[in-house]
Every structure is written in C-alpha cells, then in structure tokens.
Design a protein around this motif. Sequence first.
Motif, PDB file in Angstrom:
ATOM      1  N   HIS A  73       0.831  -1.211   0.000  1.00  0.00           N
ATOM      2  CA  HIS A  73       0.000   0.000   0.000  1.00  0.00           C
ATOM      3  C   HIS A  73       0.867   1.264   0.000  1.00  0.00           C
ATOM      4  O   HIS A  73       0.609   2.191  -0.776  1.00  0.00           O
ATOM      5  CB  HIS A  73      -0.935  -0.009   1.213  1.00  0.00           C
ATOM      6  N   ARG A  74       1.874   1.304   0.848  1.00  0.00           N
ATOM      7  CA  ARG A  74       2.755   2.481   0.905  1.00  0.00           C
ATOM      8  C   ARG A  74       3.430   2.729  -0.436  1.00  0.00           C
ATOM      9  O   ARG A  74       3.483   3.856  -0.928  1.00  0.00           O
ATOM     10  CB  ARG A  74       3.838   2.279   1.968  1.00  0.00           C
ATOM     11  N   ALA A  75       3.986   1.685  -1.011  1.00  0.00           N
ATOM     12  CA  ALA A  75       4.725   1.837  -2.272  1.00  0.00           C
ATOM     13  C   ALA A  75       3.797   2.212  -3.421  1.00  0.00           C
ATOM     14  O   ALA A  75       4.168   3.029  -4.272  1.00  0.00           O
ATOM     15  CB  ALA A  75       5.493   0.556  -2.584  1.00  0.00           C
ATOM     16  N   MET A  76       2.595   1.631  -3.452  1.00  0.00           N
ATOM     17  CA  MET A  76       1.643   1.984  -4.508  1.00  0.00           C
ATOM     18  C   MET A  76       1.276   3.461  -4.412  1.00  0.00           C
ATOM     19  O   MET A  76       1.248   4.168  -5.424  1.00  0.00           O
ATOM     20  CB  MET A  76       0.378   1.123  -4.396  1.00  0.00           C
ATOM     21  N   SER A  77       1.030   3.926  -3.206  1.00  0.00           N
ATOM     22  CA  SER A  77       0.658   5.326  -2.999  1.00  0.00           C
ATOM     23  C   SER A  77       1.808   6.260  -3.355  1.00  0.00           C
ATOM     24  O   SER A  77       1.615   7.275  -4.022  1.00  0.00           O
ATOM     25  CB  SER A  77       0.257   5.562  -1.539  1.00  0.00           C
ATOM     26  N   ARG A  78       2.983   5.931  -2.921  1.00  0.00           N
ATOM     27  CA  ARG A  78       4.157   6.778  -3.132  1.00  0.00           C
ATOM     28  C   ARG A  78       4.593   6.805  -4.588  1.00  0.00           C
ATOM     29  O   ARG A  78       4.927   7.866  -5.122  1.00  0.00           O
ATOM     30  CB  ARG A  78       5.307   6.267  -2.250  1.00  0.00           C
ATOM     31  N   ASP A  79       4.608   5.640  -5.235  1.00  0.00           N
ATOM     32  CA  ASP A  79       5.181   5.524  -6.577  1.00  0.00           C
ATOM     33  C   ASP A  79       4.150   5.583  -7.699  1.00  0.00           C
ATOM     34  O   ASP A  79       4.516   5.477  -8.860  1.00  0.00           O
ATOM     35  CB  ASP A  79       5.967   4.209  -6.700  1.00  0.00           C
ATOM     36  N   ASN A  80       2.864   5.713  -7.319  1.00  0.00           N
ATOM     37  CA  ASN A  80       1.798   5.708  -8.320  1.00  0.00           C
ATOM     38  C   ASN A  80       1.942   4.483  -9.232  1.00  0.00           C
ATOM     39  O   ASN A  80       1.917   4.587 -10.452  1.00  0.00           O
ATOM     40  CB  ASN A  80       1.796   7.006  -9.131  1.00  0.00           C
ATOM     41  N   ALA A  81       2.136   3.331  -8.601  1.00  0.00           N
ATOM     42  CA  ALA A  81       2.361   2.080  -9.321  1.00  0.00           C
ATOM     43  C   ALA A  81       1.251   1.091  -9.001  1.00  0.00           C
ATOM     44  O   ALA A  81       0.538   1.236  -8.008  1.00  0.00           O
ATOM     45  CB  ALA A  81       3.716   1.488  -8.918  1.00  0.00           C
ATOM     46  N   THR A  82       1.124   0.084  -9.835  1.00  0.00           N
ATOM     47  CA  THR A  82       0.108  -0.946  -9.608  1.00  0.00           C
ATOM     48  C   THR A  82       0.599  -1.948  -8.558  1.00  0.00           C
ATOM     49  O   THR A  82       1.800  -2.058  -8.291  1.00  0.00           O
ATOM     50  CB  THR A  82      -0.203  -1.719 -10.901  1.00  0.00           C
ATOM     51  N   ARG A  83      -0.333  -2.679  -8.030  1.00  0.00           N
ATOM     52  CA  ARG A  83      -0.012  -3.737  -7.069  1.00  0.00           C
ATOM     53  C   ARG A  83       0.975  -4.734  -7.680  1.00  0.00           C
ATOM     54  O   ARG A  83       1.946  -5.124  -7.046  1.00  0.00           O
ATOM     55  CB  ARG A  83      -1.300  -4.432  -6.630  1.00  0.00           C
ATOM     56  N   GLU A  84       0.729  -5.107  -8.925  1.00  0.00           N
ATOM     57  CA  GLU A  84       1.584  -6.081  -9.605  1.00  0.00           C
ATOM     58  C   GLU A  84       3.013  -5.543  -9.764  1.00  0.00           C
ATOM     59  O   GLU A  84       3.984  -6.282  -9.596  1.00  0.00           O
ATOM     60  CB  GLU A  84       0.997  -6.444 -10.975  1.00  0.00           C
TER      61      GLU A  84
END
Length: 172
Positions: free
Chosen positions: A139-150
């Motif tokens: 969740h943190r990385a998706m929010s920070r990096d605007n990246a998908t879960r995959e």
Amino acid sequence: MIKLAITGGIGSGKSYIARQMTQLLGVPVYDSDREAKRLIEESDNLRKSLTEITGLQLYDEQGHLRRSEFAEWLFSSQENTETVNAIVHPAVIKDFLIWAERQNAQVVAIESALVMESGIDRVVDKVIRVDSPLETRIHRAMSRDNATREQIIARINRQTEYPTPDIIINNY
C-alpha cells in the motif's frame, strides 16, 4: 564514530526511520538513492563509465542524464543491472565514507535498500533492518510511486532481504 546502515524492502519505512533518527536523535543520515543519482549526474568518471558500457548517448547537451533511456537499458536485463551496480555502488560507498568523516557526529547512518548487494554492510558497524507487514508495504509503495499492485509485488520479489541485521525495527 559509529556508522549504521538502515535497510529494508520497498515500503518498509526506511526513510521514515531515517527521518526519525535525524529529528529525534540528531543522527545525520546519508540517502544512498538520492546521492547515487547525484553522483551519476555530476561525476565525470561515472558519466564516462556508464556511457561506455551502455553504448548510448545517456546525457543531453546540458549534461543531464536521460533517465528514461538509462532506466530502459538498466532494467532490460539482470546483467545490465549488475554491471551498473558494480560501477555505481563503489562510488556511493566512497562518497558516504567521505561524507561521514565531514559530519560532526558520533553516530552517522546510511539509508539503503541494497546494503548487502552494494557492500555497504562491510563499511558500517551495525545494520538496522526495518520491517513492515507485506500489505502495508504494498500500500505504501503503490501510494508513493503511483504504481500498480503487480508492479510493486514484482519489485518486492526482486529485492533481497538483509538476512542478519544487528537490529530489527518493526514499522507498522
């Protein structure tokens, strides 16, 4: 002087712990990611080496790294990544050691996801590994990096966790 390494996987909270160490304890922290980018931009030796190994025009007329071309080449193969790391990691370690000596502190730290792979573990006194639950990290990385879960899961799967830290901080 005591030298610490702060490590952990993507989204574990390394940067948060590093900021807390600086704000609460006054420990100067060297951000290896930021400084590696600076060195790649500013170091004539790194510039020359990276241009030679890639065979690409990596820098524009103003001398700025063409990040998208570099990233495309870098992540196109494990061999490319390892080749670049073998050039950049020693430069970062050397820069960290010079930086550390310039600090007016009894304790300094370096924040890096790649402590073992880079050799940082050989130049510090203690390794602190920051851990967080997998879903929290995603969740943190998706929010920070605007990246998908995959995309985040793929990054997590490429990282090696430091196996024997001196200290583990659980950052929930």
